[in-house]
Design an enzyme around this catalytic site. Structure first.
Site, mmCIF file in Angstrom:
data_model
loop_
_atom_site.group_PDB
_atom_site.id
_atom_site.type_symbol
_atom_site.label_atom_id
_atom_site.label_comp_id
_atom_site.label_asym_id
_atom_site.label_seq_id
_atom_site.Cartn_x
_atom_site.Cartn_y
_atom_site.Cartn_z
ATOM 1 N N GLU A 1 0.813 -1.215 0.000
ATOM 2 C CA GLU A 1 0.000 0.000 0.000
ATOM 3 C C GLU A 1 0.849 1.269 0.000
ATOM 4 O OE1 GLU A 1 -2.905 -0.338 -0.796
ATOM 5 O OE2 GLU A 1 -3.351 -2.399 -0.248
ATOM 6 N N TRP B 1 0.598 -5.739 -12.853
ATOM 7 C CA TRP B 1 -0.030 -6.155 -14.106
ATOM 8 C C TRP B 1 -0.771 -4.992 -14.767
ATOM 9 C CZ3 TRP B 1 -1.802 -7.214 -9.282
ATOM 10 C CH2 TRP B 1 -3.101 -6.838 -8.973
ATOM 11 N N ASP C 1 1.665 -0.371 -16.336
ATOM 12 C CA ASP C 1 1.919 0.035 -14.943
ATOM 13 C C ASP C 1 2.893 1.213 -14.887
ATOM 14 O OD1 ASP C 1 4.366 -1.188 -15.520
ATOM 15 O OD2 ASP C 1 4.468 -2.289 -13.627
ATOM 16 N N VAL D 1 5.991 1.470 -15.655
ATOM 17 C CA VAL D 1 7.361 1.137 -15.262
ATOM 18 C C VAL D 1 7.947 0.264 -16.359
ATOM 19 C CG1 VAL D 1 8.841 0.004 -13.556
ATOM 20 C CG2 VAL D 1 6.823 1.268 -12.799
ATOM 21 N N THR E 1 9.344 -3.740 -15.607
ATOM 22 C CA THR E 1 8.474 -4.795 -15.089
ATOM 23 C C THR E 1 7.747 -5.454 -16.255
ATOM 24 O OG1 THR E 1 6.690 -3.192 -14.719
ATOM 25 C CG2 THR E 1 8.139 -3.690 -12.847
ATOM 26 N N ASP F 1 2.478 -12.838 1.507
ATOM 27 C CA ASP F 1 3.571 -12.042 2.062
ATOM 28 C C ASP F 1 4.924 -12.717 1.916
ATOM 29 O OD1 ASP F 1 1.640 -10.233 2.817
ATOM 30 O OD2 ASP F 1 2.313 -10.089 4.896
#
Length: 355
Positions: free
Chosen positions: A268, A279, A288, A290, A293, A326
């Site tokens: 976040e 994605w 995205d 970038v 990626t 995680d």
């Protein structure tokens, strides 16, 4: 991946810190149209197929764009500033740091110094609780600050698990965090939802504290299986910050597997620092913003095996901006680093945090 649709005109980009109204009237240094829209149908598709992590940042953004007609222009101005910051002769650095392999001719994202140094963000944590269990301990809060520092500084112990294909892209974002204060409030509300009520004292929540210089985190029960959400740069100052569920905040205490290592906050805060989902919240052709990626067809869940192939390339499933558990996310990319740091450069919307 970046799909810049066109250059409209060149002009001077005025400084802006937290006054989001003034940003609407600013003229960016080089305004460039990019597709910042949110595909509501895609959000529905993802929600219908969700088998794990639920982040509602894009759902909140879609609502805010509908409710606030000036938000899109503010975000376009931020995007123009970011693109200029990333350029070899850009605002913040001398060689396009983090702009690896993109359509605009950047380098591999591995070099360069934006002269900002390590940026330390002070954090206010607001705990809203209706049970004693939800009144999480100070040690749980401290554990979350530690996770943020490890993940954003690339000192996390699991970064060595990044596959060799992406290892050279794993970035120390040079962003750090320090706890500035904690507020605790007993509330009769057992579930808050995502309408920002927890950010207002008159709704039973806690008002934001100096958002121009501090990251505000509200910890409360969102309900509906939602782990958290963030507000993107450009939104209203009175709601600026991120929201996390009690049991997904930190790495010890009242936490719930498989989201018990503090990575929800890492994810976040990534949104808070202008990162989209990896994605692109669409299918293979959605961006995205970038360049280093890979494209992907949608979120990954659980702990995917490597390689996981979508859109004719290997997914960077271990990126913090995917939806994996995680334990299976452990890197930002160099391109993501530069995109985040653009906010702190001269004229950036979070410049006041770097002073």
């Amino acid at each position: 991946m970046r799909k810049v649709l066109g250059v409209i005109f060149a002009a001077t980009f005025l400084f802006w810190s937290c006054d989001t109204d003034s940003l609407e009237n600013q003229i960016p240094q080089e305004e460039q149209n990019v597709d910042l829209s949110v595909d509501a149908n895609e959000l529905v598709r993802i929600a219908e197929n969700t088998v794990g992590r639920q982040c509602h940042s894009m759902n909140v953004l879609e609502r805010q764009l509908r409710e606030n007609p000036g938000l899109l222009q503010r975000m376009q101005n931020i995007e123009s500033h970011t693109i200029n910051f990333e350029k070899p002769d850009g605002v913040g650095n001398g060689n396009g740091n983090g702009n690896g392999g993109g359509d605009d001719g950047g380098d591999d994202g591995s070099g360069g110094d934006d002269n900002l140094g390590v940026i330390t963000i002070p954090v206010y944590v607001h705990v809203l609780y209706s049970t004693s269990q939800e009144n999480i301990s100070s040690s749980q809060i401290d554990s979350q600050i530690a996770v943020l520092n490890n993940d954003f500084r690339k000192t996390n112990s699991d970064v060595n698990q990044v596959p060799s294909e992406f290892a050279g892209l794993a970035a120390d974002s040079e962003v750090a965090f320090v706890l500035a204060g904690v507020t605790r409030k007993l509330s009769p509300n057992t579930s808050w939802g995502t309408n920002d009520a927890m950010k207002h004292a008159f709704h039973g929540g806690v008002d934001v504290i100096t958002p121009e210089t501090h990251l505000n985190i509200w910890v409360c029960n969102l309900g509906g299986g939602i782990l958290g959400y963030a507000q993107f740069p450009g939104g209203d100052a009175i709601t600026d910050g991120i929201v996390i569920g009690h049991q997904y905040f930190g790495s010890q205490g009242y936490v719930s597997a498989p989201f018990d290592e503090g990575r929800t906050a890492t994810h976040e805060v990534g949104h808070y620092l202008n990162l989209r989902h990896i994605w692109g919240d669409g299918r293979c052709k959605k961006d995205d913003f970038v360049s280093d990626t890979p494209s992907s067809d949608g979120p990954n869940y659980g702990c995917p095996s490597y390689p996981t192939v979508n859109c004719r390339s290997n997914d960077m499933t271990m990126n913090y901006m995917d939806y994996v558990d995680d334990a299976c996310m452990y890197m930002f990319s160099e391109g993501q680093k530069t995109r985040m740091r653009a906010l702190f450069g001269a004229g950036g919307v979070r410049e006041s945090m770097s002073n």
